[in-house]
Design a protein around this motif. Structure first.
Motif, mmCIF file in Angstrom:
data_model
loop_
_atom_site.group_PDB
_atom_site.id
_atom_site.type_symbol
_atom_site.label_atom_id
_atom_site.label_comp_id
_atom_site.label_asym_id
_atom_site.label_seq_id
_atom_site.Cartn_x
_atom_site.Cartn_y
_atom_site.Cartn_z
ATOM 1 N N VAL A 1 0.832 -1.200 0.000
ATOM 2 C CA VAL A 1 0.000 0.000 0.000
ATOM 3 C C VAL A 1 0.869 1.254 0.000
ATOM 4 C CG1 VAL A 1 -1.753 1.295 1.253
ATOM 5 C CG2 VAL A 1 -1.911 -1.199 1.127
ATOM 6 N N THR A 2 1.959 1.218 0.752
ATOM 7 C CA THR A 2 2.844 2.380 0.803
ATOM 8 C C THR A 2 3.443 2.680 -0.564
ATOM 9 O OG1 THR A 2 3.403 1.943 3.121
ATOM 10 C CG2 THR A 2 4.908 3.347 1.890
ATOM 11 N N ALA A 3 3.790 1.639 -1.323
ATOM 12 C CA ALA A 3 4.350 1.840 -2.664
ATOM 13 C C ALA A 3 3.356 2.571 -3.559
ATOM 14 C CB ALA A 3 4.737 0.505 -3.273
ATOM 15 N N VAL A 4 2.087 2.158 -3.494
ATOM 16 C CA VAL A 4 1.057 2.810 -4.316
ATOM 17 C C VAL A 4 0.827 4.243 -3.833
ATOM 18 C CG1 VAL A 4 -1.340 2.714 -5.073
ATOM 19 C CG2 VAL A 4 -0.025 0.596 -4.832
ATOM 20 N N GLY A 5 0.713 4.413 -2.509
ATOM 21 C CA GLY A 5 0.492 5.746 -1.956
ATOM 22 C C GLY A 5 1.639 6.690 -2.240
ATOM 23 N N ALA A 6 2.865 6.167 -2.215
ATOM 24 C CA ALA A 6 4.025 7.010 -2.498
ATOM 25 C C ALA A 6 4.029 7.487 -3.940
ATOM 26 C CB ALA A 6 5.304 6.242 -2.192
ATOM 27 N N CYS A 7 3.625 6.614 -4.859
ATOM 28 C CA CYS A 7 3.544 7.023 -6.267
ATOM 29 C C CYS A 7 2.453 8.075 -6.468
ATOM 30 C CB CYS A 7 3.293 5.807 -7.146
ATOM 31 S SG CYS A 7 4.728 4.718 -7.281
ATOM 32 N N ARG A 8 1.351 7.933 -5.746
ATOM 33 C CA ARG A 8 0.301 8.953 -5.829
ATOM 34 C C ARG A 8 0.830 10.280 -5.303
ATOM 35 N NH1 ARG A 8 -2.441 12.584 -6.244
ATOM 36 N NH2 ARG A 8 -4.711 12.825 -6.139
ATOM 37 N N ALA A 9 1.557 10.246 -4.201
ATOM 38 C CA ALA A 9 2.112 11.473 -3.626
ATOM 39 C C ALA A 9 3.173 12.076 -4.528
ATOM 40 C CB ALA A 9 2.703 11.182 -2.252
ATOM 41 N N ALA A 10 3.918 11.236 -5.253
ATOM 42 C CA ALA A 10 4.968 11.710 -6.145
ATOM 43 C C ALA A 10 4.426 12.132 -7.504
ATOM 44 C CB ALA A 10 6.029 10.625 -6.325
ATOM 45 N N ASP A 11 3.109 12.000 -7.703
ATOM 46 C CA ASP A 11 2.455 12.421 -8.947
ATOM 47 C C ASP A 11 2.975 11.634 -10.145
ATOM 48 O OD1 ASP A 11 0.499 13.985 -10.179
ATOM 49 O OD2 ASP A 11 1.942 15.499 -10.821
ATOM 50 N N THR A 12 3.119 10.330 -9.952
ATOM 51 C CA THR A 12 3.567 9.464 -11.036
ATOM 52 C C THR A 12 2.710 8.206 -11.067
ATOM 53 O OG1 THR A 12 5.411 8.160 -11.908
ATOM 54 C CG2 THR A 12 5.303 8.419 -9.521
ATOM 55 N N ASP A 13 2.533 7.666 -12.268
ATOM 56 C CA ASP A 13 1.776 6.419 -12.403
ATOM 57 C C ASP A 13 2.672 5.198 -12.296
ATOM 58 O OD1 ASP A 13 -0.735 7.652 -12.792
ATOM 59 O OD2 ASP A 13 -0.221 8.073 -14.876
ATOM 60 N N ALA A 14 3.972 5.404 -12.261
ATOM 61 C CA ALA A 14 4.952 4.330 -12.063
ATOM 62 C C ALA A 14 4.763 3.203 -13.077
ATOM 63 C CB ALA A 14 4.870 3.815 -10.631
ATOM 64 N N LEU A 15 5.008 1.974 -12.647
ATOM 65 C CA LEU A 15 4.973 0.822 -13.524
ATOM 66 C C LEU A 15 3.987 -0.208 -12.998
ATOM 67 C CD1 LEU A 15 8.858 0.405 -13.969
ATOM 68 C CD2 LEU A 15 7.277 1.526 -15.558
ATOM 69 N N THR A 16 3.713 -1.220 -13.826
ATOM 70 C CA THR A 16 2.901 -2.347 -13.393
ATOM 71 C C THR A 16 3.530 -2.967 -12.142
ATOM 72 O OG1 THR A 16 2.293 -2.782 -15.691
ATOM 73 C CG2 THR A 16 2.029 -4.609 -14.119
ATOM 74 N N PRO A 17 2.759 -3.321 -11.107
ATOM 75 C CA PRO A 17 1.308 -3.270 -10.989
ATOM 76 C C PRO A 17 0.778 -2.001 -10.313
ATOM 77 C CG PRO A 17 2.158 -4.531 -9.170
ATOM 78 C CD PRO A 17 3.363 -4.086 -9.977
ATOM 79 N N VAL A 18 1.674 -1.049 -10.023
ATOM 80 C CA VAL A 18 1.225 0.173 -9.341
ATOM 81 C C VAL A 18 0.227 0.938 -10.201
ATOM 82 C CG1 VAL A 18 1.968 2.419 -8.474
ATOM 83 C CG2 VAL A 18 3.294 0.377 -7.934
ATOM 84 N N THR A 19 0.479 1.015 -11.522
ATOM 85 C CA THR A 19 -0.413 1.755 -12.412
ATOM 86 C C THR A 19 -1.843 1.244 -12.289
ATOM 87 O OG1 THR A 19 1.451 1.898 -13.948
ATOM 88 C CG2 THR A 19 -0.715 2.562 -14.771
ATOM 89 N N GLN A 20 -1.999 -0.079 -12.305
ATOM 90 C CA GLN A 20 -3.333 -0.663 -12.219
ATOM 91 C C GLN A 20 -3.928 -0.498 -10.816
ATOM 92 O OE1 GLN A 20 -0.574 -2.233 -13.439
ATOM 93 N NE2 GLN A 20 -1.082 -2.108 -15.611
ATOM 94 N N ALA A 21 -3.094 -0.634 -9.785
ATOM 95 C CA ALA A 21 -3.586 -0.525 -8.407
ATOM 96 C C ALA A 21 -4.066 0.888 -8.087
ATOM 97 C CB ALA A 21 -2.485 -0.937 -7.430
#
Length: 325
Positions: A27-47
Motif C-alpha cells: 500500500v505504501t508503494a502505491v500511496g508514495a507514487c500517488r504522492a509523487a504524482d507518477t503512475d509508475a509501472l505495473t502493478p502500481v499503475t493498475q492498483a
C-alpha cells in the motif's frame, strides 16, 4: 504459560508482523507514487485505479500490528491511512460558469463491450432523452442497430465502426460538423455541434487500457487527449468516454489540469465506480467520465447499468452557459 505456549505466542506475533509489513509495503508503494504524482509501472499503475479500496488492506495491517503488539507497524498503518484519506478527496478546484444559461443538454457515454450492449444503449438513450451520445467499442452490427433505432431521433453522427474494441460512434440531435479527432489505437472521433447557434466541441475518449507491462500507449493517448483539451480555446468542450483512468492516475489529472471538470464531481458523485459493472457499486473504479469545460454546470448525474457490458453508462444532464470574454 509453558515454554511451548510462549513459543507459539511469539511465533504468531512474528507471523502477524510479517503479514502486516507486507500489506503495508504494498500500500505504501502505491500511496508514495500517488504522492509523487507518477503512475509508475505495473502493478502500481493498475492498483492506483482502486486507491480508495486500499484502506481495506491498511486496516487489516493495523489490526494485525495491534494483535502482534508491533507498535512501529501500528504507527506506520495510521500514517498510511492518513495518506490515503488525503488523496481520496476530489482532485482540483471547481468553478461555476460566468455567462448566462444558453441551453440544456443531456449527455450519455457508454462502452458497449464489443457492441453487445448496443440494444440496451438504444433503449437508455430513449429513456433518458439524451441529446449527445458517445459510444465506445461499437462494431459494424452495433453501428447498424444504432442507426436503425436512433436514426430518426439522432440524425447527426460521426461514426468509425470497427471490429472488437476499436470502433466508436458519436450521435447527436444537434447538427454536427466533423472535426479532427485524436489518434489512438482505438477510434476517438471528434465533431463540433451547433447548439442554438453556439459551437460546442465534442471529443470521444477511448485510450488504450494500462495493460501490464505495456502502459506506454495508455500514457501517450491520454497525453494526446490532454493536448486537445489544452488547445481547444474558448469553444465549449465536452470530452467523454472510457478513459481507462481515474483521478488517482497522474496522466488523467494532467487532463483535468487543463481546466476541464468532471461532471461526476460537479454532481456530487466523484467516487462512484463505473467498472467492472458486475461488482459496482460495491467495488470498482470510476474510469468512465464526462469532462466539461467551465462553460457548463451540472443538474444531475446518473450511472446506468446496461445488460451486456462490463461498464456502467454515465448520464449527465448539464446546462451550457454562454461563454464569457
Amino acid at each position: 504459560m509453558t515454554a511451548r505456549g510462549t513459543y507459539d505466542g511469539h511465533g504468531r506475533h512474528r507471523a502477524g508482523r510479517w503479514l502486516a509489513g507486507l500489506l503495508l509495503l504494498g500500500v505504501t508503494a502505491v500511496g508514495a507514487c500517488r504522492a509523487a504524482d507518477t503512475d509508475a509501472l505495473t502493478p502500481v499503475t493498475q492498483a492506483l485505479a482502486f486507491l480508495p479500496w486500499l484502506l481495506v488492506p491498511t486496516v487489516t495491517a493495523l489490526l494485525l500490528a495491534l494483535l502482534a503488539r508491533w507498535w512501529t507497524g501500528l504507527v506506520w498503518a495510521v500514517a498510511v491511512m492518513g495518506l490515503l484519506a488525503w488523496y481520496i478527496e476530489p482532485y482540483g478546484r471547481t468553478r461555476l460558469p460566468d455567462g448566462p444559461p444558453l441551453a440544456s443538454l443531456r449527455i450519455l457515454t457508454a462502452n458497449v463491450e464489443f457492441g453487445q450492449a448496443a440494444g440496451a444503449l438504444a433503449a437508455a438513450v430513449g429513456d433518458q432523452d439524451a441529446d449527445l451520445v458517445f459510444v465506445q467499442e461499437c462494431d459494424q452490427p452495433c453501428d447498424e442497430l444504432l442507426r436503425r433505432e436512433l436514426g430518426a431521433s439522432h440524425p447527426h453522427r460521426v461514426a468509425e465502426p470497427a471490429a472488437g474494441s476499436h470502433g466508436s460512434v458519436l450521435l447527436s440531435k444537434f447538427p454536427l460538423t466533423p472535426a479532427e479527432g485524436v489518434d489512438g489505437t482505438m477510434a476517438m472521433p471528434g465533431a463540433v455541434a451547433d447548439v442554438r447557434g453556439q459551437p460546442v466541441r465534442l471529443q470521444l475518449a477511448h485510450p488504450m487500457p494500462p495493460l501490464p507491462g505495456g502502459t506506454g500507449p495508455w500514457r501517450r493517448e491520454l497525453g494526446a487527449l490532454r493536448d486537445l483539451a489544452a488547445g481547444h480555446g474558448r469553444t465549449p468542450l465536452v470530452l467523454a468516454g472510457d478513459f481507462n483512468a481515474s483521478q488517482d492516475h497522474a496522466a488523467f489529472r494532467r487532463v483535468l489540469d487543463t481546466g476541464l471538470q468532471d461532471a461526476a464531481r460537479l454532481g456530487g458523485h466523484d467516487r462512484t465506480p463505473t467498472w467492472p459493472a458486475r461488482t459496482t457499486p460495491a467495488f470498482g473504479a470510476q474510469i468512465d467520465h464526462v469532462l466539461l469545460s467551465r462553460d457548463f454546470s451540472v443538474r444531475t448525474i446518473r450511472f446506468l447499468d446496461l445488460p451486456g457490458t462490463d461498464h456502467r453508462a454515465v448520464f449527465a444532464h448539464v446546462t451550457l452557459h454562454r461563454p464569457s470574454g
